[in-house]
Design an enzyme around this catalytic site. Structure first.
Site, PDB file in Angstrom:
ATOM      1  N   LYS A 203     -40.539 -24.116 -21.914  1.00  0.00           N
ATOM      2  CA  LYS A 203     -40.113 -25.517 -21.895  1.00  0.00           C
ATOM      3  C   LYS A 203     -40.999 -26.330 -20.959  1.00  0.00           C
ATOM      4  O   LYS A 203     -41.509 -27.381 -21.316  1.00  0.00           O
ATOM      5  CB  LYS A 203     -38.648 -25.630 -21.455  1.00  0.00           C
ATOM      6  CG  LYS A 203     -38.130 -27.046 -21.373  1.00  0.00           C
ATOM      7  CD  LYS A 203     -36.662 -27.116 -21.023  1.00  0.00           C
ATOM      8  CE  LYS A 203     -36.223 -28.578 -20.915  1.00  0.00           C
ATOM      9  NZ  LYS A 203     -34.792 -28.699 -20.540  1.00  0.00           N
ATOM     10  N   GLU A 209     -44.803 -16.289 -15.036  1.00  0.00           N
ATOM     11  CA  GLU A 209     -44.857 -15.070 -15.848  1.00  0.00           C
ATOM     12  C   GLU A 209     -45.462 -15.365 -17.228  1.00  0.00           C
ATOM     13  O   GLU A 209     -46.310 -14.632 -17.729  1.00  0.00           O
ATOM     14  CB  GLU A 209     -43.450 -14.488 -16.037  1.00  0.00           C
ATOM     15  CG  GLU A 209     -42.774 -14.008 -14.757  1.00  0.00           C
ATOM     16  CD  GLU A 209     -41.887 -15.058 -14.136  1.00  0.00           C
ATOM     17  OE1 GLU A 209     -42.158 -16.259 -14.343  1.00  0.00           O
ATOM     18  OE2 GLU A 209     -40.927 -14.660 -13.442  1.00  0.00           O
ATOM     19  N   GLY A 268     -32.926 -24.760 -21.242  1.00  0.00           N
ATOM     20  CA  GLY A 268     -33.654 -23.552 -21.636  1.00  0.00           C
ATOM     21  C   GLY A 268     -32.754 -22.496 -22.239  1.00  0.00           C
ATOM     22  O   GLY A 268     -33.042 -21.947 -23.293  1.00  0.00           O
ATOM     23  N   ARG A 269     -31.592 -22.253 -21.602  1.00  0.00           N
ATOM     24  CA  ARG A 269     -30.724 -21.179 -22.077  1.00  0.00           C
ATOM     25  C   ARG A 269     -29.858 -21.610 -23.263  1.00  0.00           C
ATOM     26  O   ARG A 269     -29.029 -20.882 -23.740  1.00  0.00           O
ATOM     27  CB  ARG A 269     -29.865 -20.651 -20.940  1.00  0.00           C
ATOM     28  CG  ARG A 269     -29.153 -21.712 -20.170  1.00  0.00           C
ATOM     29  CD  ARG A 269     -28.618 -21.166 -18.857  1.00  0.00           C
ATOM     30  NE  ARG A 269     -28.065 -22.241 -18.040  1.00  0.00           N
ATOM     31  CZ  ARG A 269     -28.786 -22.978 -17.196  1.00  0.00           C
ATOM     32  NH1 ARG A 269     -30.082 -22.708 -17.049  1.00  0.00           N
ATOM     33  NH2 ARG A 269     -28.240 -23.955 -16.499  1.00  0.00           N
ATOM     34  N   GLU A 354     -26.466 -18.174 -15.260  1.00  0.00           N
ATOM     35  CA  GLU A 354     -27.395 -19.221 -14.816  1.00  0.00           C
ATOM     36  C   GLU A 354     -26.756 -20.597 -14.988  1.00  0.00           C
ATOM     37  O   GLU A 354     -27.094 -21.540 -14.280  1.00  0.00           O
ATOM     38  CB  GLU A 354     -28.720 -19.159 -15.573  1.00  0.00           C
ATOM     39  CG  GLU A 354     -29.796 -20.025 -14.943  1.00  0.00           C
ATOM     40  CD  GLU A 354     -31.190 -19.766 -15.502  1.00  0.00           C
ATOM     41  OE1 GLU A 354     -31.529 -20.369 -16.544  1.00  0.00           O
ATOM     42  OE2 GLU A 354     -31.932 -18.985 -14.891  1.00  0.00           O
ATOM     43  N   HIS A 385     -19.109   6.187 -23.374  1.00  0.00           N
ATOM     44  CA  HIS A 385     -19.608   7.406 -22.716  1.00  0.00           C
ATOM     45  C   HIS A 385     -20.369   7.070 -21.447  1.00  0.00           C
ATOM     46  O   HIS A 385     -21.127   7.892 -20.941  1.00  0.00           O
ATOM     47  CB  HIS A 385     -20.500   8.169 -23.707  1.00  0.00           C
ATOM     48  CG  HIS A 385     -19.782   8.548 -24.961  1.00  0.00           C
ATOM     49  ND1 HIS A 385     -19.094   9.736 -25.111  1.00  0.00           N
ATOM     50  CD2 HIS A 385     -19.575   7.854 -26.109  1.00  0.00           C
ATOM     51  CE1 HIS A 385     -18.533   9.781 -26.309  1.00  0.00           C
ATOM     52  NE2 HIS A 385     -18.816   8.644 -26.937  1.00  0.00           N
ATOM     53  N   LYS A 513     -39.330 -18.581  -6.725  1.00  0.00           N
ATOM     54  CA  LYS A 513     -40.641 -18.903  -7.310  1.00  0.00           C
ATOM     55  C   LYS A 513     -41.594 -19.401  -6.218  1.00  0.00           C
ATOM     56  O   LYS A 513     -42.761 -19.038  -6.148  1.00  0.00           O
ATOM     57  CB  LYS A 513     -40.486 -19.990  -8.384  1.00  0.00           C
ATOM     58  CG  LYS A 513     -39.670 -19.567  -9.596  1.00  0.00           C
ATOM     59  CD  LYS A 513     -39.519 -20.730 -10.589  1.00  0.00           C
ATOM     60  CE  LYS A 513     -38.656 -20.349 -11.776  1.00  0.00           C
ATOM     61  NZ  LYS A 513     -38.441 -21.469 -12.727  1.00  0.00           N
TER      62      LYS A 513
HETATM   63  O1  F6P Z   1     -34.846 -18.787 -14.891  1.00  0.00           O
HETATM   64  C1  F6P Z   1     -35.317 -20.043 -14.561  1.00  0.00           C
HETATM   65  C2  F6P Z   1     -35.828 -20.727 -15.812  1.00  0.00           C
HETATM   66  O2  F6P Z   1     -36.186 -22.038 -15.517  1.00  0.00           O
HETATM   67  C3  F6P Z   1     -34.791 -20.700 -16.946  1.00  0.00           C
HETATM   68  O3  F6P Z   1     -33.822 -21.687 -16.818  1.00  0.00           O
HETATM   69  C4  F6P Z   1     -35.686 -20.868 -18.131  1.00  0.00           C
HETATM   70  O4  F6P Z   1     -35.051 -20.515 -19.343  1.00  0.00           O
HETATM   71  C5  F6P Z   1     -36.835 -19.923 -17.760  1.00  0.00           C
HETATM   72  O5  F6P Z   1     -36.965 -20.053 -16.345  1.00  0.00           O
HETATM   73  C6  F6P Z   1     -38.141 -20.187 -18.476  1.00  0.00           C
HETATM   74  O6  F6P Z   1     -38.517 -21.523 -18.267  1.00  0.00           O
HETATM   75  P1  F6P Z   1     -39.637 -22.145 -19.266  1.00  0.00           P
HETATM   76  O7  F6P Z   1     -39.049 -22.128 -20.654  1.00  0.00           O
HETATM   77  O8  F6P Z   1     -39.880 -23.518 -18.746  1.00  0.00           O
HETATM   78  O9  F6P Z   1     -40.849 -21.261 -19.175  1.00  0.00           O
END
Ligand code: F6P
Length: 547
Positions: A203, A209, A268-269, A354, A385, A513
């Protein structure tokens, strides 16, 4: 007049000593239904909970007192209900199709743009299917790798796994999320660069990452294609982006025509319904992606229209709040009796924890209520189990959702019956438990002597009376899955309203972060960084082992 809080507290004191099993036969305490079915397809059964008509009445009052309906309607109207970021939260707009409810964000209509992006997704899927869009060497794509994390990974990953029986486009879709290089390396080990398409999903297009993995993927691709490592032109055909920051994607080297936009008013979620769902459409086809959206839309319309005491998300959210705040239920287990839903608990962890793992109210004051429970779980029958022992005889109150389909997506319905027998048996065991006398007769019948049977019976006591919602559906179709996910989204919203917190921001994830960016240079070079002695010692030992 006692307060609602007082009434709920007094009510739980009574219900703690009430057997749900007895309530099932008590028409005086249960005049209303305790199971609800959406469009004769998704059935949600609350009848195993230790609740009665009075419970439902009190929970309805709780929702009214918190202004749930007006806050829900504000969300639907596109008001800036994400108060901390001054944004609407319009994931419902993403799944309202042409001719259905129109949505606006802060007064600006958005539905036409939503449908335009849906068409862009459909056209893109068709271009891959037809071979019109090919890789740099002219070969058709056979594999797709989604590079994203959190809401840019968990939703599409879970849906692709859940709807694996519908994945007939010929494209194999994989997911990479962790910055651990093993994740990307494991994924690409058996892949052909010439036939691999990367979806860079982010987003913000700033997530460390995702950008790190995207750069590594481009190095892998260029090496495989015999291109210069920083080539973006020729390898450009192998990259598309899904983002609310298109300029950043272009700066990364992704062609403007290969960017699928979404918007700030999509959390995002809550974004799998947007172009973040591109991998889903690539795996199961755009038509079935629209079926997924339709199921979610049906749940939206139910949430918008149903009276609180017949409103499935409202009841689920209010029950969760009630058990969290009046029964000390610290965690909530999601137990899908469906191996294809194995990733559902992990997806719901981000969605709920979150969203509601907060301690500040919308008025920027310390929250008074207990907020998000810990969400966890695993697929049945495997879970039987591993941790069911704790659920049956542990000391903590754990609320549970169990889910199952009447029909298997495989050809082996006979074996599916065994799964369903276990699903129903576990629900019954959680409801009824096992008293000592019954246990003893069972052990005596197995040939134990009286002393052995007595001891075994003491150890085999199961209290039962657990708080368990059972959900069943004919089969796990895209529509059912869409309705189910939307149900959980609205459950989260209801709990947030009752706690008076904002479920649509996530300030708590920013600190880590920032600290990671400070530590990295000190790990890579001999730069000092101001950290606590514990971290300093760990860094020193790690670097000594790396020497
Ligand atoms: O976990 C933090 C966060 O900002 C989430 O809310 C989001 O889904 C994820 O990192 C990835 O963010 P982006 O889609 O901006 O890479």
């Amino acid at each position: 007049m006692p307060s609602l809080d007082g009434l709920l507290d007094a009510h739980q004191k009574i219900m703690r000593h009430t057997r749900a099993r007895h309530l099932l036969d008590d028409d005086q305490q249960r005049r209303r239904p305790f199971g609800f079915t959406l469009d004769d397809t998704l059935h949600v059964d609350f009848s195993k909970h230790p609740i009665n008509d009075e419970t439902i009445e009190l929970l309805s009052q709780l929702c009214q007192h918190a202004g749930l309906e007006s806050k829900r309607d504000a969300m639907v109207a596109g008001a800036a209900i994400n108060t901390a970021e001054q944004r609407p939260a319009l994931h419902m707009a993403l799944r309202s199709g042409p001719g259905q409810r129109s949505y606006s964000a802060d007064g600006e209509p958005v539905s036409a743009e939503v449908h335009r992006v849906l068409d862009q997704i459909s056209d893109f899927c068709d271009s891959l299917q037809s071979g019109a869009r090919r890789g740099a060497t002219g070969q058709a794509f056979t594999h797709v790798v989604n590079i994203g994390i959190g809401g840019s990974d968990l939703g599409p990953r879970m849906v692709c796994q859940a709807l694996r029986p519908y994945a007939d486009t010929g494209l194999e879709v994989r997911f990479v999320s962790n910055v651990d290089p093993s994740d990307l390396e494991n994924c690409l080990a058996d892949m052909d660069p010439a036939r691999t398409l990367f979806v860079v999903a982010s987003k913000t297009f700033t997530t460390q990452e995702t950008l790190t993995n995207a750069k590594a993927a481009r190095r892998w691709l260029n090496a495989g294609l015999g291109l210069a490592s920083d080539d973006v032109a020729q390898s450009g055909a192998h990259f598309v982006a899904v983002t609310a920051a298109p300029q950043r994607a272009e700066d990364f080297g992704i062609q403007a025509s290969a960017i699928f936009p979404f918007w700030d008013w999509v959390g995002g979620r809550y974004s799998l319904w947007s172009a973040i769902g591109l991998p889903i459409a690539l795996a199961i086809g755009p038509k079935r992606f629209v079926e997924l959206l339709s199921g979610a839309h049906a749940m939206d319309e139910h949430f918008i229209a149903a009276p609180l005491d017949q409103n499935i998300p409202a009841l689920m959210g209010a029950l969760s709040y009630y058990y969290r705040n009046y029964w000390d239920a610290a965690s909530h287990a999601v137990l899908p009796y469906d191996q294809n839903l194995e990733a559902l608990p992990a997806y719901l962890q981000q969605l709920e924890m979150e969203s509601n793992g907060k301690s500040i109210t919308t008025a920027a004051e310390p929250v008074k209520a207990k907020t998000a429970p810990v969400i966890w779980g695993a697929a049945g029958t495997n879970a039987q189990h591993s941790f069911f022992q704790c659920l049956h005889q542990g000391t903590d109150t754990v609320t549970m959702d169990m889910l199952a389909a009447a029909k298997s997506p495989t050809q082996d319905q006979e074996q599916h019956q065994i799964l369903l027998a276990n699903f129903l048996a576990q629900g019954r065991a959680f409801l009824e438990g096992q008293d000592q006398a019954l246990a003893k007769t069972r052990f005596l019948a197995k040939g134990m002597n009286d002393e052995q049977a007595e001891l075994a019976a003491i150890n085999s006591q199961i209290v039962g009376n657990r708080h368990i919602t059972m959900m069943i559906y004919p089969e796990l179709t895209p529509w059912v899955l869409g309705a189910l996910i939307a149900l959980y989204e609205h459950r989260v919203f209801v709990q947030a309203v009752l706690c008076d917190i904002n479920p649509f921001d996530q300030w708590g994830v920013e600190l880590g972060k920032v600290l990671a960016k400070e530590i990295l240079p000190a790990l890579n070079e001999d730069k000092l960084v101001e950290v606590d002695p514990s971290t300093q010692a760990l860094m020193a030992r790690l670097k000594a082992w790396q020497a």
